[in-house]
Design a protein around this motif. Sequence first.
Motif, PDB file in Angstrom:
ATOM      1  N   ALA A  95       0.844  -1.195   0.000  1.00 46.12           N
ATOM      2  CA  ALA A  95       0.000   0.000   0.000  1.00 46.12           C
ATOM      3  C   ALA A  95       0.881   1.247   0.000  1.00 46.12           C
ATOM      4  N   LYS A  96       0.377   2.321  -0.593  1.00 51.30           N
ATOM      5  CA  LYS A  96       1.136   3.564  -0.687  1.00 51.30           C
ATOM      6  C   LYS A  96       0.294   4.749  -0.226  1.00 51.30           C
ATOM      7  N   LEU A  97       1.000   5.820   0.111  1.00 51.43           N
ATOM      8  CA  LEU A  97       0.403   7.115   0.382  1.00 51.43           C
ATOM      9  C   LEU A  97       0.595   7.965  -0.868  1.00 51.43           C
ATOM     10  N   TYR A  98      -0.513   8.420  -1.447  1.00 54.30           N
ATOM     11  CA  TYR A  98      -0.491   9.217  -2.671  1.00 54.30           C
ATOM     12  C   TYR A  98      -0.904  10.642  -2.360  1.00 54.30           C
ATOM     13  N   PHE A  99      -0.301  11.594  -3.059  1.00 54.46           N
ATOM     14  CA  PHE A  99      -0.754  12.980  -2.979  1.00 54.46           C
ATOM     15  C   PHE A  99      -1.012  13.495  -4.386  1.00 54.46           C
ATOM     16  N   TYR A 100      -2.284  13.718  -4.682  1.00 51.67           N
ATOM     17  CA  TYR A 100      -2.721  14.322  -5.933  1.00 51.67           C
ATOM     18  C   TYR A 100      -2.933  15.803  -5.638  1.00 51.67           C
ATOM     19  N   TYR A 101      -2.140  16.664  -6.272  1.00 49.87           N
ATOM     20  CA  TYR A 101      -2.212  18.080  -5.958  1.00 49.87           C
ATOM     21  C   TYR A 101      -2.380  18.906  -7.230  1.00 49.87           C
ATOM     22  N   ALA A 102      -2.931  20.093  -7.054  1.00 47.48           N
ATOM     23  CA  ALA A 102      -3.133  21.008  -8.174  1.00 47.48           C
ATOM     24  C   ALA A 102      -3.623  22.332  -7.631  1.00 47.48           C
ATOM     25  N   SER A 103      -3.753  23.286  -8.532  1.00 45.20           N
ATOM     26  CA  SER A 103      -4.417  24.542  -8.181  1.00 45.20           C
ATOM     27  C   SER A 103      -5.914  24.270  -8.148  1.00 45.20           C
ATOM     28  N   MET A 104      -6.671  25.298  -7.855  1.00 42.29           N
ATOM     29  CA  MET A 104      -8.124  25.151  -7.869  1.00 42.29           C
ATOM     30  C   MET A 104      -8.603  24.887  -9.296  1.00 42.29           C
ATOM     31  N   ASN A 105      -9.769  24.286  -9.404  1.00 35.34           N
ATOM     32  CA  ASN A 105     -10.418  24.009 -10.697  1.00 35.34           C
ATOM     33  C   ASN A 105      -9.672  23.013 -11.582  1.00 35.34           C
ATOM     34  N   ASP A 109     -10.150  14.269   0.718  1.00 34.71           N
ATOM     35  CA  ASP A 109     -10.267  15.508  -0.050  1.00 34.71           C
ATOM     36  C   ASP A 109      -9.854  16.673   0.837  1.00 34.71           C
ATOM     37  N   GLU A 110      -9.451  17.783   0.235  1.00 28.18           N
ATOM     38  CA  GLU A 110      -9.014  18.976   0.978  1.00 28.18           C
ATOM     39  C   GLU A 110      -7.852  18.647   1.915  1.00 28.18           C
ATOM     40  N   ALA A 111      -6.925  17.829   1.420  1.00 29.84           N
ATOM     41  CA  ALA A 111      -5.811  17.338   2.244  1.00 29.84           C
ATOM     42  C   ALA A 111      -4.868  18.441   2.707  1.00 29.84           C
ATOM     43  N   GLN A 112      -4.914  19.599   2.061  1.00 33.75           N
ATOM     44  CA  GLN A 112      -4.066  20.703   2.519  1.00 33.75           C
ATOM     45  C   GLN A 112      -4.398  21.119   3.946  1.00 33.75           C
ATOM     46  N   PHE A 113      -5.632  20.801   4.404  1.00 40.72           N
ATOM     47  CA  PHE A 113      -6.047  21.175   5.754  1.00 40.72           C
ATOM     48  C   PHE A 113      -5.679  20.142   6.814  1.00 40.72           C
ATOM     49  N   ALA A 150      -1.046  -0.898   8.154  1.00 40.58           N
ATOM     50  CA  ALA A 150      -2.352  -1.547   7.957  1.00 40.58           C
ATOM     51  C   ALA A 150      -2.542  -1.994   6.510  1.00 40.58           C
ATOM     52  N   ALA A 151      -1.592  -1.646   5.645  1.00 41.93           N
ATOM     53  CA  ALA A 151      -1.628  -2.019   4.223  1.00 41.93           C
ATOM     54  C   ALA A 151      -2.899  -1.514   3.524  1.00 41.93           C
ATOM     55  N   ILE A 152      -3.315  -0.296   3.880  1.00 41.44           N
ATOM     56  CA  ILE A 152      -4.465   0.338   3.243  1.00 41.44           C
ATOM     57  C   ILE A 152      -3.945   1.495   2.383  1.00 41.44           C
ATOM     58  N   PRO A 153      -4.159   1.465   1.072  1.00 40.87           N
ATOM     59  CA  PRO A 153      -3.766   2.608   0.247  1.00 40.87           C
ATOM     60  C   PRO A 153      -4.500   3.869   0.692  1.00 40.87           C
ATOM     61  N   VAL A 154      -3.792   4.994   0.703  1.00 40.87           N
ATOM     62  CA  VAL A 154      -4.374   6.275   1.099  1.00 40.87           C
ATOM     63  C   VAL A 154      -4.140   7.261  -0.042  1.00 40.87           C
ATOM     64  N   LEU A 155      -5.239   7.801  -0.590  1.00 39.76           N
ATOM     65  CA  LEU A 155      -5.180   8.753  -1.683  1.00 39.76           C
ATOM     66  C   LEU A 155      -5.616  10.118  -1.163  1.00 39.76           C
ATOM     67  N   CYS A 156      -4.688  11.070  -1.126  1.00 39.29           N
ATOM     68  CA  CYS A 156      -4.961  12.426  -0.641  1.00 39.29           C
ATOM     69  C   CYS A 156      -5.010  13.385  -1.821  1.00 39.29           C
ATOM     70  N   TYR A 157      -5.974  14.297  -1.791  1.00 38.62           N
ATOM     71  CA  TYR A 157      -6.164  15.280  -2.854  1.00 38.62           C
ATOM     72  C   TYR A 157      -6.218  16.659  -2.233  1.00 38.62           C
ATOM     73  N   GLY A 158      -5.441  17.605  -2.766  1.00 40.40           N
ATOM     74  CA  GLY A 158      -5.491  18.942  -2.200  1.00 40.40           C
ATOM     75  C   GLY A 158      -4.661  19.953  -2.955  1.00 40.40           C
ATOM     76  N   LEU A 159      -4.716  21.161  -2.447  1.00 39.55           N
ATOM     77  CA  LEU A 159      -3.919  22.254  -2.977  1.00 39.55           C
ATOM     78  C   LEU A 159      -2.490  22.115  -2.475  1.00 39.55           C
TER      79      LEU A 159
END
Length: 192
Positions: A2-12, A86-90, A106-115
């Motif tokens: 399992a991995k920790l992912y961070f999907y990031y971008a500006s708004m929109n 979602d809103e992982a920046q917070f 725990a071998a659970i993939p975690v996908l975080c999305y944020g600015l």
Amino acid sequence: MAKLYFYYASMNAGKSAHLLQADFNYRERGMRTMLWTAALDSRSGGRVKSRIGLESGAHLFTPETDLWAAVMAEHAAAPLACVLVDEAQFLMPQQVWRLARLADEAAIPVLCYGLRTDFRGELFPGSAVLLGIADALVELKAVCHCGRKATMNLRVDEKGRAVSDGAQTEIGGNDRYVALCRRHFSAALAGA
């Protein structure tokens, strides 16, 4: 593994839509997921919502939320295939470390999305830790009005003028923020 992912971008850039698509993919295959979003963004009403109309219920996190304990309690009841945030920046830095622990122990993939950055171009604390420790960093693309990749979030006032001072976090959407390339972001702030 399992991995920790961070999907990031500006708004929109479609971060929430991407999260909801990933969630749908897991659920379509009969796998359980757990969605989280920031309680700070009171507009969501406990839901992850995309600008294109997709939405789903989610658990709310505050700076005090023990994500390890909450996820492990759910996982003990019935195994989780993925945790999506979602809103992982917070997230607080220690919360990011607990999410990493979910992937590692725990071998659970975690996908975080944020600015990645705020309206001044400075890293959010949660994003800084995610950029430092995530196993995979994925940049999602938004577009500036000039056609270049938008990487910055310009805060604007009610008249659409650039704002350069204030608290790091001020909740808002298209009425308060504009996604711009660095060149147009810098030019807007120079005129503020």
